[in-house]
Design a protein around this motif. Structure first.
Motif, short mmCIF file in Angstrom:
data_model
loop_
_atom_site.label_atom_id
_atom_site.label_comp_id
_atom_site.label_asym_id
_atom_site.label_seq_id
_atom_site.Cartn_x
_atom_site.Cartn_y
_atom_site.Cartn_z
N ARG A 212 -9.95 -8.02 -0.17
CA ARG A 212 -9.53 -7.64 1.18
C ARG A 212 -8.08 -7.13 1.18
O ARG A 212 -7.75 -6.15 1.86
CB ARG A 212 -9.67 -8.85 2.11
N LEU A 213 -7.24 -7.83 0.43
CA LEU A 213 -5.83 -7.43 0.37
C LEU A 213 -5.69 -5.99 -0.13
O LEU A 213 -4.95 -5.17 0.42
CB LEU A 213 -5.07 -8.40 -0.53
N ILE A 214 -6.46 -5.65 -1.17
CA ILE A 214 -6.38 -4.30 -1.74
C ILE A 214 -7.05 -3.30 -0.80
O ILE A 214 -6.54 -2.18 -0.59
CB ILE A 214 -7.04 -4.27 -3.14
N HIS A 215 -8.16 -3.70 -0.19
CA HIS A 215 -8.87 -2.81 0.74
C HIS A 215 -7.95 -2.36 1.88
O HIS A 215 -8.04 -1.23 2.34
CB HIS A 215 -10.10 -3.55 1.30
N GLU A 216 -7.08 -3.23 2.33
CA GLU A 216 -6.23 -2.91 3.48
C GLU A 216 -4.99 -2.08 3.12
O GLU A 216 -4.25 -1.68 4.01
CB GLU A 216 -5.80 -4.21 4.18
N LEU A 217 -4.79 -1.85 1.84
CA LEU A 217 -3.65 -1.02 1.46
C LEU A 217 -3.92 0.44 1.85
O LEU A 217 -5.07 0.86 1.90
CB LEU A 217 -3.41 -1.12 -0.06
N PRO A 218 -2.86 1.20 2.09
CA PRO A 218 -3.07 2.57 2.57
C PRO A 218 -3.69 3.50 1.51
O PRO A 218 -3.60 3.23 0.31
CB PRO A 218 -1.67 3.04 2.94
N ILE A 219 -4.30 4.57 2.00
CA ILE A 219 -4.81 5.62 1.10
C ILE A 219 -3.60 6.36 0.52
O ILE A 219 -2.66 6.66 1.24
CB ILE A 219 -5.65 6.66 1.90
N HIS A 220 -3.67 6.62 -0.78
CA HIS A 220 -2.59 7.35 -1.48
C HIS A 220 -3.26 8.18 -2.57
O HIS A 220 -4.17 7.68 -3.23
CB HIS A 220 -1.67 6.37 -2.20
N THR B 87 -4.15 -6.27 -10.27
CA THR B 87 -3.82 -5.03 -11.01
C THR B 87 -5.08 -4.19 -11.22
O THR B 87 -5.06 -2.98 -11.02
CB THR B 87 -3.23 -5.37 -12.40
N LEU B 88 -6.17 -4.84 -11.60
CA LEU B 88 -7.41 -4.10 -11.86
C LEU B 88 -8.00 -3.54 -10.56
O LEU B 88 -8.54 -2.43 -10.55
CB LEU B 88 -8.43 -4.98 -12.58
N LEU B 89 -7.86 -4.30 -9.47
CA LEU B 89 -8.35 -3.77 -8.18
C LEU B 89 -7.49 -2.58 -7.73
O LEU B 89 -8.02 -1.60 -7.18
CB LEU B 89 -8.31 -4.88 -7.12
N LEU B 90 -6.18 -2.64 -7.99
CA LEU B 90 -5.32 -1.49 -7.68
C LEU B 90 -5.75 -0.27 -8.51
O LEU B 90 -5.80 0.85 -8.00
CB LEU B 90 -3.86 -1.82 -8.01
#
Ligand SMILES: C[S@@+](CC[C@H](N)C(=O)[O-])C[C@H]1O[C@@H](n2cnc3c(N)ncnc32)[C@H](O)[C@@H]1O
Length: 246
Positions: free
Chosen positions: A52-60, A76-79
């Motif tokens: 969820r934390l990674i899902h909510e990060l902005p699109i880049h 790191t792997l989810l990023l």
């Protein structure tokens, strides 16, 4: 290095330097079992919170991302999956944790480096997205780490954190320490024959600011507060901040 059953975390939490030494010894000792113990202690919710934390990060399109205190590399792997064109750096103090992270990583755009989250040696204003899973509470010097995060992020960039957390109310804090000591102590004994290994969570939380104080620390360091999610009634929190644009 001390075997796991000798480590007594409470004796080491008194100064930043001793906390750093403790962290390296502690996480070296439990690196092999870290993944499974994380699942057990969180009642198998840890991976969902991280997703969820990674899902909510902005699109880049191609961000530079840093995962502080990356451990065995979950965030790191989810990023790396979210940002396939990005440059992803996982940074941690403990070589045995990094060795597992490297072994788990199939991505060419990820690097794992040994370093201290209070003094990363990374370039100033070079980072678009920063994460920290159970990172801030483990820092030897929290104000130094907040300053370092500000130094690393580009103006307007985001940092997101997941960690154990506590309310301002003293009675509720004591109840939470008791629950964490009991739960952590049980699993420390079951997994390593040392109940103190995971009572470190309660001991380090006791020294850590409460939720409001932690948010205030970031606000005072020139961050805008973005959002918070509480888990298990606030025993854990995920929150995000944005470095002010100017
Ligand atoms: C509880 S683990 C978290 C691992 C991972 N981020 C996760 O979410 O599962 C805490 C990590 O913090 C690292 N650590 C502790 N002190 C540190 C420091 N001063 N600088 C960098 N990493 C540190 C430890 O080596 C350990 O891998």
């Amino acid at each position: 290095m001390k075997p796991a059953f000798f480590i007594k975390p409470r004796e080491y939490l008194k100064t930043p330097e001793r906390k750093r030494i403790l962290n390296e010894a502690l996480f070296s000792a439990l690196a092999q079992k870290y993944g499974i113990i994380n699942r057990i202690l969180s009642l198998n919710r840890d991976q969902a919170w991280k997703r969820r934390l990674i899902h909510e990060l902005p699109i880049h399109a191609s961000p530079v991302c840093v995962d502080l205190a990356c451990g065995t590399g979950d965030l790191t792997l989810l990023l790396a999956k979210k940002y396939p064109q990005g440059r992803i750096i996982g940074l941690d103090l403990t070589e045995p944790m990094l060795a597992i992270a490297r072994a788990r990583c199939p991505f060419a755009h990820v690097e794992f480096v040994r370093g201290d989250m209070g003094n990363t040696q990374l370039k100033s204003e070079s980072v678009d997205v920063l994460t920290g899973g159970y990172a801030l509470r483990n820092s030897a010097d929290l104000p130094e780490v907040v300053h370092e995060i500000h130094h690393l992020l580009k103006p307007g960039a985001i940092a997101s954190f997941l960690d154990f957390s506590k309310p301002s109310n003293r009675v509720l804090q004591e109840i939470e320490y008791f629950l964490l000591r009991t739960w952590g102590g049980f699993w420390g004994f079951m997994m390593h024959r040392n109940p103190d290994l995971y009572t470190y969570i309660a001991d380090s939380l006791q020294q850590h600011p409460d939720r409001r104080q932690l948010h205030d620390l970031f606000k005072a360091a020139d961050f805008d507060f973005m959002r918070t999610h509480l888990y298990y009634g606030g025993i854990l929190e995920a929150f995000s901040v944005r470095k002010k644009a100017s």
